[in-house]
Design a protein around this motif. Structure first.
Motif, PDB file in Angstrom:
ATOM      1  N   MET A   1     -16.399  -3.111  -7.037  1.00 25.02           N
ATOM      2  CA  MET A   1     -15.029  -3.154  -6.534  1.00 25.02           C
ATOM      3  C   MET A   1     -14.281  -2.204  -7.103  1.00 25.02           C
ATOM      4  N   THR A   2     -13.506  -1.661  -5.961  1.00 29.45           N
ATOM      5  CA  THR A   2     -12.700  -0.369  -6.286  1.00 29.45           C
ATOM      6  C   THR A   2     -11.236  -0.836  -6.004  1.00 29.45           C
ATOM      7  N   LEU A   3     -10.312  -0.622  -6.886  1.00 30.57           N
ATOM      8  CA  LEU A   3      -8.953  -1.031  -6.744  1.00 30.57           C
ATOM      9  C   LEU A   3      -8.171   0.301  -6.445  1.00 30.57           C
ATOM     10  N   THR A   4      -7.804   0.237  -5.261  1.00 32.26           N
ATOM     11  CA  THR A   4      -7.070   1.387  -4.775  1.00 32.26           C
ATOM     12  C   THR A   4      -5.498   1.006  -4.770  1.00 32.26           C
ATOM     13  N   ILE A   5      -4.616   1.976  -4.983  1.00 32.83           N
ATOM     14  CA  ILE A   5      -2.874   1.650  -5.020  1.00 32.83           C
ATOM     15  C   ILE A   5      -2.381   2.750  -4.364  1.00 32.83           C
ATOM     16  N   SER A   6      -1.820   2.303  -3.234  1.00 36.99           N
ATOM     17  CA  SER A   6      -1.130   3.529  -2.468  1.00 36.99           C
ATOM     18  C   SER A   6       0.147   3.859  -2.830  1.00 36.99           C
ATOM     19  N   SER A   7       0.775   4.517  -2.223  1.00 35.46           N
ATOM     20  CA  SER A   7       2.285   4.910  -2.514  1.00 35.46           C
ATOM     21  C   SER A   7       3.082   3.640  -1.935  1.00 35.46           C
TER      22      SER A   7
END
Length: 47
Positions: free
Chosen positions: A1-7
């Protein structure tokens, strides 16, 4: 599981944290504003 945080999700989180910190310690206002401007500027240049 990958947690991506965008601007788009990072900016409101940073704003909320800065607002709470300013309420708790008003002397931090200058540093928080400077940090916020630097972070949003870097995110703006990257995105």
């Amino acid at each position: 599981m990958t947690l991506t945080i965008s601007s788009a999700t990072l900016v409101p989180i940073v704003s909320l944290a800065a607002g709470i910190a300013i309420l708790l310690v008003p002397r931090l206002l200058n540093y928080i504003v400077a940090g916020y401007l630097i972070i949003t500027g870097v995110l703006g240049l990257m995105g």
